[in-house]
Design a protein around this motif. Structure first.
Motif, PDB file in Angstrom:
ATOM      1  N   PHE A 168       2.173  -2.153  11.232  1.00 32.71           N
ATOM      2  CA  PHE A 168       0.934  -1.671  10.625  1.00 32.71           C
ATOM      3  C   PHE A 168       0.713  -2.351   9.270  1.00 32.71           C
ATOM      4  O   PHE A 168      -0.378  -2.859   8.982  1.00 32.71           O
ATOM      5  N   ILE A 169       1.754  -2.383   8.441  1.00 31.44           N
ATOM      6  CA  ILE A 169       1.633  -2.995   7.112  1.00 31.44           C
ATOM      7  C   ILE A 169       1.441  -4.514   7.236  1.00 31.44           C
ATOM      8  O   ILE A 169       0.664  -5.119   6.488  1.00 31.44           O
ATOM      9  N   TYR A 170       2.122  -5.118   8.211  1.00 25.53           N
ATOM     10  CA  TYR A 170       1.917  -6.557   8.449  1.00 25.53           C
ATOM     11  C   TYR A 170       0.452  -6.836   8.796  1.00 25.53           C
ATOM     12  O   TYR A 170      -0.167  -7.766   8.263  1.00 25.53           O
ATOM     13  N   ASN A 171      -0.117  -6.010   9.686  1.00 24.54           N
ATOM     14  CA  ASN A 171      -1.516  -6.189  10.095  1.00 24.54           C
ATOM     15  C   ASN A 171      -2.478  -5.973   8.932  1.00 24.54           C
ATOM     16  O   ASN A 171      -3.509  -6.657   8.843  1.00 24.54           O
ATOM     17  N   LEU A 172      -2.150  -5.029   8.051  1.00 26.41           N
ATOM     18  CA  LEU A 172      -2.969  -4.862   6.847  1.00 26.41           C
ATOM     19  C   LEU A 172      -2.968  -6.155   6.035  1.00 26.41           C
ATOM     20  O   LEU A 172      -4.006  -6.607   5.555  1.00 26.41           O
ATOM     21  N   GLY A 173      -1.787  -6.745   5.902  1.00 32.58           N
ATOM     22  CA  GLY A 173      -1.654  -7.971   5.118  1.00 32.58           C
ATOM     23  C   GLY A 173      -2.479  -9.121   5.647  1.00 32.58           C
ATOM     24  O   GLY A 173      -3.011  -9.923   4.866  1.00 32.58           O
ATOM     25  N   THR A 174      -2.638  -9.198   6.967  1.00 34.39           N
ATOM     26  CA  THR A 174      -3.428 -10.294   7.555  1.00 34.39           C
ATOM     27  C   THR A 174      -4.910 -10.163   7.223  1.00 34.39           C
ATOM     28  O   THR A 174      -5.664 -11.130   7.366  1.00 34.39           O
ATOM     29  N   ASN A 175      -5.326  -8.973   6.818  1.00 31.16           N
ATOM     30  CA  ASN A 175      -6.727  -8.737   6.479  1.00 31.16           C
ATOM     31  C   ASN A 175      -6.984  -8.762   4.971  1.00 31.16           C
ATOM     32  O   ASN A 175      -8.088  -8.435   4.534  1.00 31.16           O
ATOM     33  N   LEU A 176      -5.959  -9.120   4.203  1.00 38.32           N
ATOM     34  CA  LEU A 176      -6.088  -9.136   2.748  1.00 38.32           C
ATOM     35  C   LEU A 176      -5.828 -10.524   2.199  1.00 38.32           C
ATOM     36  O   LEU A 176      -5.293 -11.402   2.887  1.00 38.32           O
ATOM     37  N   ASN A 177      -6.190 -10.715   0.943  1.00 39.20           N
ATOM     38  CA  ASN A 177      -6.013 -12.005   0.289  1.00 39.20           C
ATOM     39  C   ASN A 177      -4.909 -11.928  -0.759  1.00 39.20           C
ATOM     40  O   ASN A 177      -4.467 -10.838  -1.148  1.00 39.20           O
ATOM     41  N   LEU A 178      -4.478 -13.085  -1.198  1.00 41.96           N
ATOM     42  CA  LEU A 178      -3.425 -13.201  -2.205  1.00 41.96           C
ATOM     43  C   LEU A 178      -3.767 -12.342  -3.426  1.00 41.96           C
ATOM     44  O   LEU A 178      -4.882 -12.405  -3.940  1.00 41.96           O
ATOM     45  N   GLY A 179      -2.815 -11.505  -3.848  1.00 42.96           N
ATOM     46  CA  GLY A 179      -3.015 -10.688  -5.042  1.00 42.96           C
ATOM     47  C   GLY A 179      -3.627  -9.330  -4.793  1.00 42.96           C
ATOM     48  O   GLY A 179      -3.659  -8.488  -5.699  1.00 42.96           O
ATOM     49  N   ASP A 180      -4.129  -9.093  -3.584  1.00 45.31           N
ATOM     50  CA  ASP A 180      -4.660  -7.765  -3.265  1.00 45.31           C
ATOM     51  C   ASP A 180      -3.521  -6.740  -3.294  1.00 45.31           C
ATOM     52  O   ASP A 180      -2.348  -7.084  -3.116  1.00 45.31           O
ATOM     53  N   LYS A 181      -3.872  -5.482  -3.492  1.00 45.24           N
ATOM     54  CA  LYS A 181      -2.870  -4.422  -3.634  1.00 45.24           C
ATOM     55  C   LYS A 181      -2.993  -3.375  -2.524  1.00 45.24           C
ATOM     56  O   LYS A 181      -4.089  -3.096  -2.036  1.00 45.24           O
ATOM     57  N   LEU A 182      -1.844  -2.810  -2.151  1.00 45.30           N
ATOM     58  CA  LEU A 182      -1.792  -1.686  -1.221  1.00 45.30           C
ATOM     59  C   LEU A 182      -1.052  -0.543  -1.901  1.00 45.30           C
ATOM     60  O   LEU A 182       0.094  -0.699  -2.314  1.00 45.30           O
ATOM     61  N   LEU A 183      -1.729   0.601  -2.039  1.00 42.10           N
ATOM     62  CA  LEU A 183      -1.072   1.801  -2.548  1.00 42.10           C
ATOM     63  C   LEU A 183      -0.647   2.627  -1.343  1.00 42.10           C
ATOM     64  O   LEU A 183      -1.491   3.110  -0.584  1.00 42.10           O
ATOM     65  N   LEU A 184       0.652   2.753  -1.165  1.00 41.60           N
ATOM     66  CA  LEU A 184       1.216   3.448  -0.013  1.00 41.60           C
ATOM     67  C   LEU A 184       1.851   4.757  -0.469  1.00 41.60           C
ATOM     68  O   LEU A 184       2.872   4.760  -1.156  1.00 41.60           O
ATOM     69  N   GLY A 185       1.238   5.880  -0.117  1.00 40.73           N
ATOM     70  CA  GLY A 185       1.758   7.182  -0.489  1.00 40.73           C
ATOM     71  C   GLY A 185       2.764   7.678   0.529  1.00 40.73           C
ATOM     72  O   GLY A 185       2.450   7.760   1.716  1.00 40.73           O
ATOM     73  N   VAL A 186       3.988   8.005   0.087  1.00 40.05           N
ATOM     74  CA  VAL A 186       5.025   8.438   1.026  1.00 40.05           C
ATOM     75  C   VAL A 186       5.814   9.626   0.481  1.00 40.05           C
ATOM     76  O   VAL A 186       6.002   9.782  -0.735  1.00 40.05           O
ATOM     77  N   ASP A 187       6.274  10.445   1.405  1.00 44.56           N
ATOM     78  CA  ASP A 187       7.152  11.561   1.066  1.00 44.56           C
ATOM     79  C   ASP A 187       8.579  11.037   0.963  1.00 44.56           C
ATOM     80  O   ASP A 187       9.012  10.227   1.788  1.00 44.56           O
ATOM     81  N   LEU A 188       9.303  11.477  -0.042  1.00 42.85           N
ATOM     82  CA  LEU A 188      10.664  10.987  -0.274  1.00 42.85           C
ATOM     83  C   LEU A 188      11.699  11.877   0.431  1.00 42.85           C
ATOM     84  O   LEU A 188      11.471  13.068   0.649  1.00 42.85           O
ATOM     85  N   ILE A 189      12.836  11.280   0.781  1.00 41.40           N
ATOM     86  CA  ILE A 189      13.918  12.027   1.431  1.00 41.40           C
ATOM     87  C   ILE A 189      14.438  13.095   0.464  1.00 41.40           C
ATOM     88  O   ILE A 189      14.747  12.799  -0.699  1.00 41.40           O
ATOM     89  N   LYS A 190      14.498  14.321   0.969  1.00 40.61           N
ATOM     90  CA  LYS A 190      14.953  15.467   0.164  1.00 40.61           C
ATOM     91  C   LYS A 190      15.791  16.386   1.033  1.00 40.61           C
ATOM     92  O   LYS A 190      15.938  16.171   2.230  1.00 40.61           O
ATOM     93  N   SER A 191      16.260  17.458   0.418  1.00 36.55           N
ATOM     94  CA  SER A 191      17.096  18.409   1.143  1.00 36.55           C
ATOM     95  C   SER A 191      16.289  19.175   2.186  1.00 36.55           C
ATOM     96  O   SER A 191      15.075  19.339   2.051  1.00 36.55           O
ATOM     97  N   LYS A 192      16.973  19.659   3.212  1.00 40.90           N
ATOM     98  CA  LYS A 192      16.305  20.422   4.274  1.00 40.90           C
ATOM     99  C   LYS A 192      15.746  21.734   3.746  1.00 40.90           C
ATOM    100  O   LYS A 192      14.797  22.278   4.319  1.00 40.90           O
ATOM    101  N   GLU A 193      16.296  22.234   2.632  1.00 33.55           N
ATOM    102  CA  GLU A 193      15.779  23.471   2.040  1.00 33.55           C
ATOM    103  C   GLU A 193      14.350  23.289   1.527  1.00 33.55           C
ATOM    104  O   GLU A 193      13.559  24.233   1.502  1.00 33.55           O
ATOM    105  N   ILE A 194      14.011  22.061   1.129  1.00 30.25           N
ATOM    106  CA  ILE A 194      12.654  21.762   0.641  1.00 30.25           C
ATOM    107  C   ILE A 194      11.761  21.307   1.791  1.00 30.25           C
ATOM    108  O   ILE A 194      10.640  21.782   1.962  1.00 30.25           O
ATOM    109  N   VAL A 195      12.276  20.377   2.601  1.00 27.87           N
ATOM    110  CA  VAL A 195      11.458  19.774   3.660  1.00 27.87           C
ATOM    111  C   VAL A 195      11.212  20.750   4.812  1.00 27.87           C
ATOM    112  O   VAL A 195      10.085  20.866   5.306  1.00 27.87           O
ATOM    113  N   GLY A 196      12.242  21.465   5.239  1.00 22.15           N
ATOM    114  CA  GLY A 196      12.137  22.345   6.407  1.00 22.15           C
ATOM    115  C   GLY A 196      10.955  23.304   6.379  1.00 22.15           C
ATOM    116  O   GLY A 196      10.135  23.323   7.316  1.00 22.15           O
TER     117      GLY A 196
END
Length: 315
Positions: A168-196
């Motif tokens: 998916f990210i590779y395909n995004l790159g094929t549609n962008l030009n040098l210097g363009d930016k991608l802001l990728l929002g992701v959830d970080l690995i945490k304890s099961k007490e928080i994630v569960g």
């Protein structure tokens, strides 16, 4: 749409182990349930990314390497209600940055509602809605050669396995030009007490959301699932960093789906896999972008360090 739904339900239930695609969570009922999930006290993801957009707005803007007098396009993949993005848009407009906001969505209705809302809240914003598939729209935009900042928020990338995420990210790159930016929002690995609890809230809204898939099959494909004989079964492996959702049969039973003209047998305890929600760290992000045209520029976290917006640079 109904034929595709029928085909993919049959493919999933014919498989071993059984699966159902998570994209079919979202009918009118599912949309309303997901809004409730996002507002539940256990579902931290939306609040954490909102924290970044609200309190670290200038840090985000600085990471884009944009100048006030140089035009750029701010493109969002699947903008939804724009809750988080509004915080960024307000600052960009107030500080007189020269840009157009281009939200992309498959739903023309969602885009109309968003445009109407933004015209009221941020009247000076230049908004150009783009209805269609992400890559088709991006392909039509790439000829402009204007600097682009792509937003892909909400840890939506986490609904893909690592191989698909990399493609998916590779395909995004094929549609962008040098210097363009991608802001990728992701959830970080945490304890099961928080994630569960985020995938198994105390009021049972997530359970209803997951089981709504069976309701849809009953209504749209003339199935006879007895929802009371199935239950929501969330699982989270902290070491692996992947939350999974299943629908589990609580009895030995047979289910007929007339539109498919098949009967499916379920053993007690048998599970249907419906969704993954991948959690990340720096090492995983680097691994996913290794064979793409992106490099990691910076990482901005919320105040609890639960969530991260990674800024990737198109090389």
């Amino acid at each position: 749409m109904k034929n595709t739904f029928k085909k993919e339900v049959q493919q999933g239930l014919d498989a071993n182990p059984k699966t159902l695609p998570s994209k079919y969570f979202y009918d009118e009922k599912g949309d309303a349930l997901f809004v409730k999930i996002m507002n539940s006290p256990e579902y931290y993801l939306t609040r954490c990314e909102f924290d970044i957009f609200k309190n670290k707005t200038q840090e985000l803007i600085n990471s884009f390497d944009i100048q006030k007098d140089s035009y750029f396009e701010l493109i969002e993949l699947g903008a939804g209600d724009g809750l988080k993005t509004k915080e960024l848009l307000k600052v960009l407009v107030n500080k007189k940055y020269n840009f157009d906001y281009l939200p992309i969505d498959i739903s023309s209705n969602a885009l109309s509602l968003l445009k109407e809302d933004l015209k009221t809240e941020i009247p000076d914003l230049s908004i150009k809605t783009q209805q269609g598939d992400y890559f088709e729209v991006l392909d039509s935009l790439k000829t402009s050669k204007k600097p682009k900042v792509i937003l892909f928020l909400g840890s939506n990338i986490g609904n893909m396995n690592d191989e698909l995420a990399s493609k998916f990210i590779y395909n995004l790159g094929t549609n962008l030009n040098l210097g363009d930016k991608l802001l990728l929002g992701v959830d970080l690995i945490k304890s099961k007490e928080i994630v569960g609890p985020a995938y198994n809230d105390s009021k049972g809204v997530t359970a209803k959301f997951n089981l709504n898939l069976l309701d849809r099959i009953n209504k749209e494909l003339d199935g006879n699932f007895d929802i009371k004989q199935f239950k929501h079964q969330p699982e989270y492996d902290e070491k692996e960093g992947i939350a999974k959702s299943f629908i589990m049969s609580t009895a030995n039973q047979s289910i007929e789906i007339k539109a498919i003209d098949k009967t499916y047998h379920f053993a007690k305890g048998e599970k249907i896999h419906t969704e993954i929600s991948r959690k990340y760290n720096d090492e995983l992000i680097q691994k996913i972008i290794t064979d793409t045209d992106f490099s990691l520029k910076t990482k901005i976290m919320d105040s609890k360090a639960y969530f991260a917006d990674y800024i990737l640079n198109r090389n």
